[in-house]
Scaffold this motif. Sequence first.
Motif, mmCIF file in Angstrom:
data_model
loop_
_atom_site.group_PDB
_atom_site.id
_atom_site.type_symbol
_atom_site.label_atom_id
_atom_site.label_comp_id
_atom_site.label_asym_id
_atom_site.label_seq_id
_atom_site.Cartn_x
_atom_site.Cartn_y
_atom_site.Cartn_z
ATOM 1 N N THR A 151 31.005 7.022 -44.872
ATOM 2 C CA THR A 151 31.612 6.096 -43.917
ATOM 3 C C THR A 151 33.053 6.528 -43.692
ATOM 4 O OG1 THR A 151 30.226 4.324 -44.768
ATOM 5 C CG2 THR A 151 32.146 3.664 -43.482
ATOM 6 N N ILE A 152 33.502 6.485 -42.448
ATOM 7 C CA ILE A 152 34.878 6.853 -42.123
ATOM 8 C C ILE A 152 35.800 5.764 -42.668
ATOM 9 C CG2 ILE A 152 36.530 7.353 -40.287
ATOM 10 C CD1 ILE A 152 34.267 9.423 -40.536
ATOM 11 N N LYS A 153 36.617 6.135 -43.640
ATOM 12 C CA LYS A 153 37.545 5.207 -44.278
ATOM 13 C C LYS A 153 38.888 5.190 -43.537
ATOM 14 C CE LYS A 153 39.605 4.546 -48.869
ATOM 15 N NZ LYS A 153 39.646 5.137 -50.220
ATOM 16 N N ARG A 154 39.381 6.390 -43.197
ATOM 17 C CA ARG A 154 40.660 6.510 -42.486
ATOM 18 C C ARG A 154 40.605 7.706 -41.548
ATOM 19 N NH1 ARG A 154 45.431 6.879 -46.744
ATOM 20 N NH2 ARG A 154 46.671 7.050 -44.866
ATOM 21 N N ILE A 155 41.276 7.592 -40.422
ATOM 22 C CA ILE A 155 41.487 8.720 -39.515
ATOM 23 C C ILE A 155 42.979 9.011 -39.579
ATOM 24 C CG2 ILE A 155 41.350 9.551 -37.149
ATOM 25 C CD1 ILE A 155 39.030 7.542 -36.733
ATOM 26 N N LEU A 156 43.329 10.231 -39.994
ATOM 27 C CA LEU A 156 44.718 10.554 -40.295
ATOM 28 C C LEU A 156 45.449 11.289 -39.181
ATOM 29 C CD1 LEU A 156 43.919 11.751 -43.907
ATOM 30 C CD2 LEU A 156 44.890 9.549 -43.253
ATOM 31 N N VAL A 157 44.749 11.630 -38.097
ATOM 32 C CA VAL A 157 45.366 12.356 -36.991
ATOM 33 C C VAL A 157 45.114 11.622 -35.683
ATOM 34 C CG1 VAL A 157 45.250 14.634 -38.070
ATOM 35 C CG2 VAL A 157 43.312 13.810 -36.758
ATOM 36 N N GLU A 158 45.920 11.918 -34.694
ATOM 37 C CA GLU A 158 45.768 11.313 -33.373
ATOM 38 C C GLU A 158 45.234 12.359 -32.401
ATOM 39 O OE1 GLU A 158 49.331 9.503 -31.966
ATOM 40 O OE2 GLU A 158 49.654 8.410 -33.827
#
Length: 163
Positions: free
Chosen positions: A141-148
Amino acid sequence: MTKKNHDADVAFIKALAELLRENDLTELQVKRDYSDDDSLNVRVSRHVQQQVVAQVAAPAPAAVAAQAAPAAAPADAAPNDDPANDPGAVTSPMVGTVYMQAEPGADPFISVGKTVAEGDTLLIVEAMKTMNHIPAPRAGTIKRILVEDGAAVEFGTPLVILA
């Protein structure tokens, strides 16, 4: 490929690695075409530890006294909040530009909370006009997206945290 080409290719690759080091580069990619059906495509990269230096104006004496007794960290704070150290971190395999969707206006590949299967495309990193799909290394599961979207990334930059 002949032994002569092999020896020349090894020398060429060593020279590229030396160029990388001498010029403090993180990645270099070169393609050599020998003939229609014989070519050499080489990408040499290295991990560079970045050091951040911040200049801060000297605090007033009263501020120094206030800093002398640091407050205790909250009990629920993580000792190291660096996303690169997270076991679920997916890092960039190359230098490039991140795209979160296949084309402008399309739905993004991922969002926080979305479940992905191993091999699903998480995002795209464009490098040298080539769109490189970055696959999920495992299901999760995607917990965090660190880039834009549209952000520049270096080799090893954490992109996403999978739980």
